[in-house]
Write a protein that holds these residues in place. Sequence first.
Motif, PDB file in Angstrom:
ATOM      1  N   MET A 180       0.729  -1.196   0.166  1.00 21.96           N
ATOM      2  CA  MET A 180      -0.039   0.026   0.037  1.00 21.96           C
ATOM      3  C   MET A 180       0.816   1.332  -0.031  1.00 21.96           C
ATOM      4  O   MET A 180       0.834   2.157  -0.768  1.00 21.96           O
ATOM      5  CB  MET A 180      -0.808   0.174   1.247  1.00 21.96           C
ATOM      6  CG  MET A 180      -2.040  -1.018   1.124  1.00 21.96           C
ATOM      7  SD  MET A 180      -2.858  -1.157   2.743  1.00 21.96           S
ATOM      8  CE  MET A 180      -3.844   0.455   2.574  1.00 21.96           C
ATOM      9  N   GLY A 181       1.978   1.267   0.682  1.00 21.43           N
ATOM     10  CA  GLY A 181       2.662   2.372   0.856  1.00 21.43           C
ATOM     11  C   GLY A 181       3.320   2.627  -0.644  1.00 21.43           C
ATOM     12  O   GLY A 181       3.539   3.787  -1.146  1.00 21.43           O
ATOM     13  N   PHE A 182       3.990   1.478  -1.227  1.00 21.71           N
ATOM     14  CA  PHE A 182       4.250   1.572  -2.516  1.00 21.71           C
ATOM     15  C   PHE A 182       3.284   2.366  -3.698  1.00 21.71           C
ATOM     16  O   PHE A 182       3.904   3.070  -4.228  1.00 21.71           O
ATOM     17  CB  PHE A 182       4.898   0.232  -3.146  1.00 21.71           C
ATOM     18  CG  PHE A 182       5.493   0.153  -4.414  1.00 21.71           C
ATOM     19  CD1 PHE A 182       6.635   0.623  -4.915  1.00 21.71           C
ATOM     20  CD2 PHE A 182       4.571  -0.124  -5.453  1.00 21.71           C
ATOM     21  CE1 PHE A 182       7.077   0.656  -6.192  1.00 21.71           C
ATOM     22  CE2 PHE A 182       5.008  -0.264  -6.858  1.00 21.71           C
ATOM     23  CZ  PHE A 182       6.173   0.192  -7.272  1.00 21.71           C
ATOM     24  N   MET A 183       2.359   1.688  -3.503  1.00 23.67           N
ATOM     25  CA  MET A 183       1.388   2.310  -4.393  1.00 23.67           C
ATOM     26  C   MET A 183       0.893   3.718  -4.170  1.00 23.67           C
ATOM     27  O   MET A 183       0.490   4.607  -5.049  1.00 23.67           O
ATOM     28  CB  MET A 183      -0.065   1.503  -4.268  1.00 23.67           C
ATOM     29  CG  MET A 183      -0.009   0.125  -4.632  1.00 23.67           C
ATOM     30  SD  MET A 183       0.516  -0.251  -6.253  1.00 23.67           S
ATOM     31  CE  MET A 183      -0.817   0.499  -7.145  1.00 23.67           C
ATOM     32  N   LEU A 184       1.009   4.213  -2.911  1.00 23.16           N
ATOM     33  CA  LEU A 184       0.702   5.825  -2.472  1.00 23.16           C
ATOM     34  C   LEU A 184       1.824   6.556  -3.148  1.00 23.16           C
ATOM     35  O   LEU A 184       1.795   7.527  -3.742  1.00 23.16           O
ATOM     36  CB  LEU A 184       0.626   5.609  -1.070  1.00 23.16           C
ATOM     37  CG  LEU A 184      -0.765   5.314  -0.424  1.00 23.16           C
ATOM     38  CD1 LEU A 184      -0.768   5.237   1.056  1.00 23.16           C
ATOM     39  CD2 LEU A 184      -1.984   5.968  -1.188  1.00 23.16           C
ATOM     40  N   LEU A 185       3.140   5.986  -2.948  1.00 20.01           N
ATOM     41  CA  LEU A 185       4.201   6.517  -3.292  1.00 20.01           C
ATOM     42  C   LEU A 185       4.338   6.661  -4.786  1.00 20.01           C
ATOM     43  O   LEU A 185       4.640   7.944  -5.274  1.00 20.01           O
ATOM     44  CB  LEU A 185       5.639   6.086  -2.921  1.00 20.01           C
ATOM     45  CG  LEU A 185       6.986   6.807  -3.267  1.00 20.01           C
ATOM     46  CD1 LEU A 185       7.187   7.947  -2.744  1.00 20.01           C
ATOM     47  CD2 LEU A 185       8.016   5.583  -3.014  1.00 20.01           C
ATOM     48  N   LYS A 186       4.086   5.646  -5.519  1.00 19.99           N
ATOM     49  CA  LYS A 186       3.794   5.811  -6.944  1.00 19.99           C
ATOM     50  C   LYS A 186       2.815   6.683  -7.431  1.00 19.99           C
ATOM     51  O   LYS A 186       3.090   7.479  -8.475  1.00 19.99           O
ATOM     52  CB  LYS A 186       3.492   4.331  -7.402  1.00 19.99           C
ATOM     53  CG  LYS A 186       3.416   4.100  -8.977  1.00 19.99           C
ATOM     54  CD  LYS A 186       2.763   2.716  -9.446  1.00 19.99           C
ATOM     55  CE  LYS A 186       2.695   2.702 -10.933  1.00 19.99           C
ATOM     56  NZ  LYS A 186       2.239   1.274 -11.242  1.00 19.99           N
ATOM     57  N   ASN A 187       1.685   6.836  -6.930  1.00 20.65           N
ATOM     58  CA  ASN A 187       0.614   7.665  -7.352  1.00 20.65           C
ATOM     59  C   ASN A 187       0.939   9.016  -6.967  1.00 20.65           C
ATOM     60  O   ASN A 187       0.748   9.876  -7.920  1.00 20.65           O
ATOM     61  CB  ASN A 187      -0.719   7.306  -6.786  1.00 20.65           C
ATOM     62  CG  ASN A 187      -1.178   5.816  -7.006  1.00 20.65           C
ATOM     63  OD1 ASN A 187      -1.206   5.652  -8.092  1.00 20.65           O
ATOM     64  ND2 ASN A 187      -2.106   5.248  -6.081  1.00 20.65           N
ATOM     65  N   PHE A 188       1.518   9.264  -5.875  1.00 24.21           N
ATOM     66  CA  PHE A 188       1.960  10.502  -5.648  1.00 24.21           C
ATOM     67  C   PHE A 188       3.080  11.112  -6.447  1.00 24.21           C
ATOM     68  O   PHE A 188       3.185  12.029  -7.177  1.00 24.21           O
ATOM     69  CB  PHE A 188       2.620  10.725  -4.264  1.00 24.21           C
ATOM     70  CG  PHE A 188       3.273  12.285  -3.790  1.00 24.21           C
ATOM     71  CD1 PHE A 188       2.347  13.091  -3.512  1.00 24.21           C
ATOM     72  CD2 PHE A 188       4.612  12.380  -3.957  1.00 24.21           C
ATOM     73  CE1 PHE A 188       2.921  14.375  -3.308  1.00 24.21           C
ATOM     74  CE2 PHE A 188       5.073  13.494  -3.271  1.00 24.21           C
ATOM     75  CZ  PHE A 188       4.074  14.643  -3.000  1.00 24.21           C
ATOM     76  N   THR A 189       4.070  10.088  -7.129  1.00 23.29           N
ATOM     77  CA  THR A 189       5.157  10.656  -7.935  1.00 23.29           C
ATOM     78  C   THR A 189       4.757  10.866  -9.325  1.00 23.29           C
ATOM     79  O   THR A 189       4.953  11.898 -10.156  1.00 23.29           O
ATOM     80  CB  THR A 189       6.067   9.485  -8.055  1.00 23.29           C
ATOM     81  OG1 THR A 189       6.668   9.164  -6.843  1.00 23.29           O
ATOM     82  CG2 THR A 189       7.268   9.757  -9.015  1.00 23.29           C
ATOM     83  N   LEU A 190       3.596  10.137  -9.634  1.00 19.18           N
ATOM     84  CA  LEU A 190       2.712  10.335 -11.155  1.00 19.18           C
ATOM     85  C   LEU A 190       2.243  11.520 -11.008  1.00 19.18           C
ATOM     86  O   LEU A 190       2.160  12.321 -12.012  1.00 19.18           O
ATOM     87  CB  LEU A 190       2.012   9.153 -11.467  1.00 19.18           C
ATOM     88  CG  LEU A 190       2.571   7.824 -11.627  1.00 19.18           C
ATOM     89  CD1 LEU A 190       1.808   6.715 -11.778  1.00 19.18           C
ATOM     90  CD2 LEU A 190       3.569   7.979 -12.803  1.00 19.18           C
ATOM     91  N   PHE A 191       1.502  11.900  -9.919  1.00 22.68           N
ATOM     92  CA  PHE A 191       0.879  13.241  -9.820  1.00 22.68           C
ATOM     93  C   PHE A 191       1.809  14.537  -9.749  1.00 22.68           C
ATOM     94  O   PHE A 191       1.547  15.428 -10.491  1.00 22.68           O
ATOM     95  CB  PHE A 191       0.108  13.274  -8.401  1.00 22.68           C
ATOM     96  CG  PHE A 191      -0.738  14.706  -8.047  1.00 22.68           C
ATOM     97  CD1 PHE A 191      -1.697  14.783  -8.769  1.00 22.68           C
ATOM     98  CD2 PHE A 191      -0.186  15.439  -7.218  1.00 22.68           C
ATOM     99  CE1 PHE A 191      -2.444  16.158  -8.532  1.00 22.68           C
ATOM    100  CE2 PHE A 191      -0.639  16.750  -7.014  1.00 22.68           C
ATOM    101  CZ  PHE A 191      -1.638  16.891  -7.641  1.00 22.68           C
ATOM    102  N   VAL A 192       2.826  14.274  -9.245  1.00 26.26           N
ATOM    103  CA  VAL A 192       3.936  15.429  -9.106  1.00 26.26           C
ATOM    104  C   VAL A 192       4.576  15.637 -10.676  1.00 26.26           C
ATOM    105  O   VAL A 192       4.561  16.785 -11.176  1.00 26.26           O
ATOM    106  CB  VAL A 192       5.046  15.150  -8.213  1.00 26.26           C
ATOM    107  CG1 VAL A 192       6.126  16.075  -8.500  1.00 26.26           C
ATOM    108  CG2 VAL A 192       4.601  15.173  -6.958  1.00 26.26           C
ATOM    109  N   LEU A 193       4.766  14.340 -11.015  1.00 28.81           N
ATOM    110  CA  LEU A 193       5.349  14.732 -12.580  1.00 28.81           C
ATOM    111  C   LEU A 193       4.499  15.181 -13.577  1.00 28.81           C
ATOM    112  O   LEU A 193       4.821  15.997 -14.466  1.00 28.81           O
ATOM    113  CB  LEU A 193       6.004  13.039 -13.168  1.00 28.81           C
ATOM    114  CG  LEU A 193       6.913  12.370 -12.441  1.00 28.81           C
ATOM    115  CD1 LEU A 193       7.232  11.154 -12.844  1.00 28.81           C
ATOM    116  CD2 LEU A 193       8.350  13.268 -12.729  1.00 28.81           C
TER     117      LEU A 193
END
Length: 231
Positions: A180-193
């Motif tokens: 779940m932490g990995f998925m949240l970090l991935k979504n946050f990274t995609l949002f920032v990019l």
Amino acid sequence: MEVQWVEVEASRPGPPRIAVGLIFSILLGLWSTQALEMSVGKIPFLEAVNGSTVMLPCTYASCIGIDNLYFNWQFNDNGTMQKVCDSVIVSEASEPDVKIYRERVEFVGKNIENNVSILLWNITFEDGGQYTCFGRNPKEKDKNHSAIFNLIVVDKLQVVDNTLTIIIASAVGGGIAALMGFMLLKNFTLFVLSKLEEKNKECLVTSSGIDNTENGLSGSKADSKPTPKKK
């Protein structure tokens, strides 16, 4: 003398026979659902400490009611069935007069709850074994049924080691949390990019507009020069 052979065709079951068979099957199914049933619960065994007091559960059920229902408890003593108690329940509104044949046995059932359970006081290792709760209902043409309950008497209850279960549960929980932490970090990274990409596009559009404006101004200045006068 001439012998003549006559072919006889075997009779096939016609619609009347099929209908009779179907009705008989339905009646048999209805009769089986109305039969007496004795039950000792979903867990038909109990592990208890030597010297404790335990209850052996048993209930009865009948779709058409009871009439002089006979029941008893029996103990399997190395293959010999010994009667623990028995009685007759006259009707659903009456309480049975139970006869006890063993020591330290008490009838605790209540007929209003279809309950014919018994209590064993201060059990010993000799009390451990197989107990049978039996019932017979004359209202159902003496249909009978029985249920078996196993009593296991031990010196002390074993402590179950849940270390392995806790380790497995912790590992599974940690893995799920990490995922779940990995998925949240991935979504946050995609949002920032995506935000950075939108900002870069806006900068490119703004700079392109500035360049076009400057080019237009220089052209207008060149065109605004006065034409020489003819002499």
